[in-house]
Design a protein around this motif. Structure first.
Motif, mmCIF file in Angstrom:
data_model
loop_
_atom_site.group_PDB
_atom_site.id
_atom_site.type_symbol
_atom_site.label_atom_id
_atom_site.label_comp_id
_atom_site.label_asym_id
_atom_site.label_seq_id
_atom_site.Cartn_x
_atom_site.Cartn_y
_atom_site.Cartn_z
ATOM 1 N N ASP A 1 60.845 63.816 97.960
ATOM 2 C CA ASP A 1 60.265 62.755 98.792
ATOM 3 C C ASP A 1 59.270 63.288 99.797
ATOM 4 O O ASP A 1 58.376 62.555 100.257
ATOM 5 C CB ASP A 1 61.386 62.017 99.534
ATOM 6 C CG ASP A 1 62.227 61.154 98.614
ATOM 7 O OD1 ASP A 1 61.820 60.977 97.449
ATOM 8 O OD2 ASP A 1 63.283 60.667 99.050
ATOM 9 N N PHE A 2 59.401 64.585 100.160
ATOM 10 C CA PHE A 2 58.499 65.187 101.144
ATOM 11 C C PHE A 2 57.359 65.968 100.503
ATOM 12 O O PHE A 2 56.368 66.253 101.171
ATOM 13 C CB PHE A 2 59.288 66.143 102.049
ATOM 14 C CG PHE A 2 60.347 65.489 102.879
ATOM 15 C CD1 PHE A 2 60.014 64.836 104.060
ATOM 16 C CD2 PHE A 2 61.666 65.511 102.469
ATOM 17 C CE1 PHE A 2 60.994 64.216 104.826
ATOM 18 C CE2 PHE A 2 62.643 64.904 103.232
ATOM 19 C CZ PHE A 2 62.321 64.258 104.414
ATOM 20 N N LEU A 3 57.521 66.351 99.243
ATOM 21 C CA LEU A 3 56.612 67.330 98.630
ATOM 22 C C LEU A 3 55.923 66.752 97.399
ATOM 23 O O LEU A 3 56.283 67.077 96.261
ATOM 24 C CB LEU A 3 57.391 68.602 98.250
ATOM 25 C CG LEU A 3 58.191 69.258 99.378
ATOM 26 C CD1 LEU A 3 58.976 70.450 98.842
ATOM 27 C CD2 LEU A 3 57.241 69.700 100.501
ATOM 28 N N PRO A 4 54.912 65.954 97.592
ATOM 29 C CA PRO A 4 54.211 65.405 96.425
ATOM 30 C C PRO A 4 53.454 66.470 95.665
ATOM 31 O O PRO A 4 52.909 67.416 96.259
ATOM 32 C CB PRO A 4 53.246 64.383 97.060
ATOM 33 C CG PRO A 4 53.012 64.900 98.440
ATOM 34 C CD PRO A 4 54.321 65.509 98.868
ATOM 35 N N ALA A 5 53.424 66.359 94.366
ATOM 36 C CA ALA A 5 52.637 67.254 93.535
ATOM 37 C C ALA A 5 51.182 66.781 93.539
ATOM 38 O O ALA A 5 50.880 65.616 93.812
ATOM 39 C CB ALA A 5 53.180 67.300 92.116
ATOM 40 N N VAL A 6 50.297 67.712 93.231
ATOM 41 C CA VAL A 6 48.876 67.371 93.141
ATOM 42 C C VAL A 6 48.622 66.792 91.757
ATOM 43 O O VAL A 6 49.035 67.357 90.742
ATOM 44 C CB VAL A 6 48.011 68.624 93.359
ATOM 45 C CG1 VAL A 6 46.526 68.280 93.148
ATOM 46 C CG2 VAL A 6 48.232 69.174 94.761
ATOM 47 N N ASP A 7 47.947 65.658 91.698
ATOM 48 C CA ASP A 7 47.622 65.042 90.406
ATOM 49 C C ASP A 7 46.556 65.846 89.675
ATOM 50 O O ASP A 7 45.654 66.387 90.291
ATOM 51 C CB ASP A 7 47.128 63.613 90.615
ATOM 52 C CG ASP A 7 48.235 62.721 91.170
ATOM 53 O OD1 ASP A 7 49.409 62.991 90.849
ATOM 54 O OD2 ASP A 7 47.905 61.774 91.898
#
Length: 311
Positions: free
Chosen positions: A305-311
């Protein structure tokens, strides 16, 4: 560059130390480093530091270091809302002075100074070194890094206060003793009072915050978690901050058992997040085993929830 008083304000809070990605054949990944800078600044922090232990500064050539520093400053020197802290680790006082002056001329907002420690210099020699760098870059603010585990050197609060009394641009001490709390308290009680930044991956962050630390300088691959912990402390939500830190602690306390281990772990986290392509670390390095890799993947799931991946 930000004015000295503005730069000091920007350092407070979470101030990550930037990592250096390498290609799979061991060359610096300049484009990847640029993405690291952008992603970290995109978390909302107002300062970053480079190069530190987390940057593998001791494994970079002078040209590589200069190239990467320019990549950082190109993104910060015209941004009034961000302060770039450029580190100086030279053992020779003459070289430390020259590097610090070049960094300020290039656009560094603050200097991070690691005192000399090779061959056990005397306390007086260490003090003279620190004073020389402070005088050379005044009024640019300086963060003095105190990392006794990594350097084997010791500095007392009274020594640091005496230096700050003569050199007002000594504005922060990054305290990486273990535990850091007592020194943080002693520095805050000095005349002049010296604000502390907590380091060491935030292992002792709750105690440091309770004792008055004004910021933390962890690695950068999961900056968002530290930002949220600090936000909760700043908002008076101590139970919430403690709860999130308790979740993080099993991971960072293990990774910080070895500096090369946390460097390798953070790089793999950044690769998993899509920041750059290779988790390569220059030798001598710590090779992650299968269980350590599984732990990193569990970490990414737990904190997704805190660490979005780069698209």
């Amino acid at each position: 560059m930000a004015a000295p008083e503005t730069a000091e304000a920007l350092v407070r809070g979470v101030s990550p130390v930037l990592e250096v990605p390498f290609t799979q054949d061991g060359a610096i990944d300049v484009a990847g480093f640029g993405r690291v800078v952008r992603h970290v600044l995109g978390t909302g922090v107002s300062s970053v530091m480079f190069p530190g232990f987390a940057s593998e500064y001791h494994k970079l050539s002078e040209p590589e270091r200069a190239t990467l520093t320019e990549v950082l400053l190109a993104q910060t020197r015209h941004n009034k809302g961000v302060a770039a802290i450029v580190a100086v680790q030279d053992h020779a006082t003459r070289l430390a002075v020259q590097r610090a002056q070049r960094a300020v001329e290039a656009g560094a907002d603050l200097i991070n100074l690691l005192p000399p420690h090779f061959l056990s210099p005397s306390r007086a020699a260490v003090s003279d070194h620190i004073r020389a760098v402070l005088a050379a870059v005044a009024p640019t603010p300086v963060v003095l890094q105190y990392a006794p585990t990594e350097t084997g050197s010791s500095l007392a609060a009274a020594d640091l206060t005496a230096i700050a009394r003569d050199h007002r641009n000594l504005r922060f001490v990054k305290v990486e003793s273990s535990p850091p709390g007592q020194l943080i308290s002693e520095l805050a009680a000095g005349d002049p009072a010296l604000p502390a930044l907590e380091g060491y991956a935030g292992v002792q962050l709750p105690d440091a915050a309770r004792r008055g630390a004004v910021g933390t300088q962890p690695g950068c691959s999961f900056t968002e978690i530290y930002v949220e912990i600090w936000r909760r402390f700043a908002a008076g939500d101590q139970p919430g901050a403690w709860d999130l830190h308790r979740r993080l602690l099993p991971y960072i306390s293990y990774w910080m058992l070895d500096i090369e281990l946390i460097i390798a772990a953070e790089k793999l986290i950044s690769v998993r997040r899509g920041w750059f392509e290779s988790a390569y670390c220059r030798a001598p390095r710590r090779q992650l085993d299968a269980e350590e890799v599984r732990t990193i993947d569990c970490f990414l799931v737990e904190f997704s929830d805190f660490l979005p991946a780069v698209d």
